[in-house]
Design a protein around this motif. Sequence first.
Motif, PDB file in Angstrom:
ATOM      1  N   GLU A   1      -1.972  -2.448  -3.882  1.00  0.00           N
ATOM      2  CA  GLU A   1      -3.338  -2.329  -3.680  1.00  0.00           C
ATOM      3  C   GLU A   1      -3.666  -0.506  -3.673  1.00  0.00           C
ATOM      4  O   GLU A   1      -2.926   0.029  -2.621  1.00  0.00           O
TER       5      GLU A   1
ATOM      6  N   ARG B   1      -6.105   2.894  -3.048  1.00  0.00           N
ATOM      7  CA  ARG B   1      -7.138   2.918  -2.149  1.00  0.00           C
ATOM      8  C   ARG B   1      -8.262   3.645  -3.144  1.00  0.00           C
ATOM      9  O   ARG B   1      -7.846   4.401  -3.992  1.00  0.00           O
TER      10      ARG B   1
ATOM     11  N   GLU C   1       0.481   8.391  -3.565  1.00  0.00           N
ATOM     12  CA  GLU C   1      -0.683   8.399  -4.153  1.00  0.00           C
ATOM     13  C   GLU C   1      -1.003   9.470  -4.747  1.00  0.00           C
ATOM     14  O   GLU C   1      -1.236  10.010  -6.050  1.00  0.00           O
TER      15      GLU C   1
ATOM     16  N   ARG D   1       0.747  -1.241   0.108  1.00  0.00           N
ATOM     17  CA  ARG D   1       0.029   0.024   0.179  1.00  0.00           C
ATOM     18  C   ARG D   1       0.845   1.355   0.062  1.00  0.00           C
ATOM     19  O   ARG D   1       1.780   1.443   0.824  1.00  0.00           O
TER      20      ARG D   1
END
Length: 247
Positions: free
Chosen positions: A147, A149, A81, A75
């Motif tokens: 992964e 979000r 991100e 993550r």
Amino acid sequence: MQAELFELLKTVLKARRMTYADLAGLLELSEPTIKRIFAERDCKLSRMNEICAALGLTLDDLVAEANRIDVQPTRLTDRQEARLAEDRPAFNLFLLLLDGMTIQAIKEHYQLEEQRIFELGLKLEKMGLAEVMSGNHVRLTAQSPVEFRRDGPLHQALVKLNMAFVRNTYLAQDTEHSAYLTQTRRMTHRTAQHILARLRDVQVELSNLARRDQLTQPDNALQSFKIGIALSPIVFSELLSLTEASS
């Protein structure tokens, strides 16, 4: 994937108090060659067999041990991100590298100059997601699977990517290894819960089988496949219009 096998091999070397130089001597290779193989975490299947044999292992032993490891998705941080969301070309390069596409193949497919690859790779490096090596080779430091979000900074980019996948699959002809499946039925919530559990089992099976393939098969024998699973109550009156303007 081979990256996991190399992590296991590092553990074996450490347990036996062996260095890269020791392994290089057993294989009659130079120490820099061994360091490069372990740094890139990639080599031909024949070389992997040689490394295992030198350590008194078989590839089957190594794969079996790797299969016992519970792989948790990587993550990214909120900042990583967010920075990928601000730079779509860098995000796209990240996805291509995660998918296993080589820098050379990316350059040829997108007709990119060396300088552009360097610039994008450097951006990923500054995000803590990759390392730019000699010859502008870009090696990801973030391990697959990743992964994202669904409600994070990359939300819009992920929606666009997944909708494009669904559209392309819907419009294509079904084949023995590709299909768009859809079905609407009236049923109880209990039945829906049972079906969803079965679908999650399929997702886990896909992950396990794909991982075995990645551990045992050469890269040129693999192709990326994507599965999208959606099960939810549907209210047609919220989706359909009876006016003439509806399309």
